[in-house]
Write an enzyme that holds these catalytic residues in place. Structure first.
Site, mmCIF file in Angstrom:
data_model
loop_
_atom_site.group_PDB
_atom_site.id
_atom_site.type_symbol
_atom_site.label_atom_id
_atom_site.label_comp_id
_atom_site.label_asym_id
_atom_site.label_seq_id
_atom_site.Cartn_x
_atom_site.Cartn_y
_atom_site.Cartn_z
ATOM 1 N N PRO A 196 27.074 15.020 89.175
ATOM 2 C CA PRO A 196 26.453 14.033 88.682
ATOM 3 C C PRO A 196 25.531 13.234 89.856
ATOM 4 O O PRO A 196 25.883 12.325 90.386
ATOM 5 C CB PRO A 196 27.835 13.147 88.672
ATOM 6 N N CYS A 197 24.242 13.925 89.982
ATOM 7 C CA CYS A 197 23.321 13.102 90.815
ATOM 8 C C CYS A 197 22.860 11.749 90.144
ATOM 9 O O CYS A 197 22.559 10.983 91.018
ATOM 10 C CB CYS A 197 22.142 14.167 91.000
#
Lengths: 223, 257
Positions: B158-159
């Site tokens: 989850p950048c």
């Protein structure tokens, strides 16, 4: 990218594109070639299914560790795919897939062996550079639990080019012209490597194995 | 000639042929499928090792472009496949910690950045500087941003949960800042509150009951009653009045950088 490839191949395969890919008795190379020309990845899947056993056999019987056979074969197929990606239809038309793939897997196995020798480890069969003298093998034979292990060990004791030739001809069941193509040598040379390797295997059995039935068996095997 | 004892050497050699494992093809090819996510359909690709590519359909409309680009990057054939239940579930919920990834081809630095980013819980955000500090490269804040921009598996790693220290959400490689905001809102991150606090110079919030100080999006502090929250400009300021950093969101590591 593949759109461009597809377009090229589309032109090249023309009328053949509607022929079903697999048909019993049909020349497998032709079917694979048609598949590749139509759709590289689909044709490639077919190529893998048809030749995976041959490559695993060659990799497993040429490399030191048969348990690496699938990995080496997979690596060889990937290299083949990378090459096919850049080949045009003419080049693909000129390929005999089996010897071509075998050449690739022999290279992959050779590289793996070279890498492994840089990181030495104890191999239970350590056969690659064993002398062919049968007396040398008595101790190791004592631990060879079955006939099969014994034959594997004896194969490993052959000189490399004879071992590879015997594996290709008699374990992987390639024809002499295919062995010659895979090894990049004349057919006569391939034939004599195979014959010499087989003769050494027989001689080793005859001098080591004293049971008459086995001796007879190896003689009968002479053709 | 047919019994074991009397087989010819050729027959015995032929019996040394090996077979491959039944799923041999999966060692050679990668697979892809379209999967639903909170921001619409996404393409997912995986190998035998793990997930290796994710792309939003909004970023790449045409599946054949995704296949071509991904196949070229992986340097292997990419065939249509059936996504596992784990992939479908992770894509729908944003909870992806159980998944395995195939991040071959990334640098050790990029891998470190992604491994750390993976640990940010759903519904929370961390600053780029926090990721840099967590991987032991506190000065490499910009490089962290670039590495996240090249994340081959967005959404699942989850950048989008890494944002700027000033409270704004920052860039997003896969689908732009609008999609990043949409993803964070779908996860119920308190984006407006975080931004409002940042504008007032508040970057950390402590609970007066526990005397623990957190990042403003940390689930721990959001559970505290608003009347029992205290904002701080810096961690030093909080520690000076007896607050200690939350062990869950680890704000200490970024502040000490």
């Amino acid at each position: 990218m593949s759109a461009r490839r597809g377009a090229q191949r589309g032109r090249a395969d023309g009328v053949l594109s509607d022929v079903p890919a697999v048909d019993l008795g049909e020349d497998q190379d032709e079917a694979i070639r048609r598949g590749l020309n139509k759709d590289l990845d689909g044709g490639f899947t077919h190529l893998v299914e048809v030749h995976k056993k041959t490559l695993a056999t060659v990799a497993g019987r040429v490399a030191e560790r048969p348990q690496d056979a699938d990995d080496l074969a997979a690596e060889a197929f990937l290299r083949a795919w990378r090459a096919l990606r850049s080949y045009d239809a003419d080049r693909i038309a000129a390929l005999s897939f089996r010897p071509w793939l075998v050449t690739i897997v022999l290279n992959v196995a050779r590289n793996a062996r070279r890498d492994a020798s840089r990181r030495p480890r104890v191999s239970p069969l350590a056969p690659a550079n064993e002398p062919t003298s049968s007396a040398r093998g008595v101790d190791a034979l004592a631990v060879a639990r079955s006939e099969r292990d014994e034959l594997v060990w004896r194969l490993g004791a052959l000189a490399e080019r004879e071992r590879i030739a015997v594996v290709l001809r008699h374990v992987a069941d390639l024809s002499i012209p295919e062995v010659a193509e895979a090894l990049g040598c004349p057919e006569g040379t391939a034939r004599s490597h195979v014959a010499r390797g087989l003769a050494k295997l027989r001689a080793a059995y005859e001098s080591d194995v004293q049971t008459p039935s086995r001796r007879r068996a190896t003689k009968e095997g002479t053709t | 000639m047919t019994t074991n004892k009397t087989r010819s050497i050729e027959e015995r050699l032929f019996a040394l042929a090996l077979d491959t494992d039944p799923r041999f093809l999966e060692r050679v090819v990668a697979r892809w499928a379209t999967v639903q996510s909170p921001v619409g359909d996404v393409y997912v690709a995986w190998t035998k090792t793990g997930i290796c590519a994710v792309a939003s359909r909004r970023a790449i409309e045409d599946s054949s472009s995704f296949v071509d680009v991904t196949s070229a990057r992986l340097s292997r054939p990419l065939l249509k496949g059936e996504p596992s239940a784990a992939i479908v579930d992770a894509m729908a919920t944003g909870r992806s910690r159980q998944l395995r990834f195939d991040l071959a081809g990334l640098t050790p630095f990029e891998t470190d950045v992604l491994e750390t980013t993976r640990r940010i819980p759903r519904g929370e955000v961390r600053p780029y500087a926090w990721v840099a500090a967590e991987i032991g490269r506190p000065r490499a804040v910009r490089a962290v941003g670039s590495a996240l921009g090249r994340n081959p598996v967005p959404l699942l790693i989850p950048c989008h949960r890494v944002t700027r220290s000033d409270g704004s959400i920052g860039n997003y490689g896969s689908g732009g800042p609008e999609m990043k905001e949409e993803l964070l809102r779908a996860e119920e991150v308190n984006l407006d509150e975080v931004l409002e606090l940042a504008r007032a110079g508040v970057h950390f919030v402590g609970a007066t009951t526990t005397r623990v100080v957190c990042f403003p999006s940390c689930t721990a502090i959001r559970r505290a009653a608003p009347a029992r929250r205290q904002g701080f400009r810096s961690l030093d300021e909080a520690e000076a009045v007896g607050f200690r950093p939350c062990e869950r969101c680890r704000p200490g590591i970024a502040a000490s950088a």
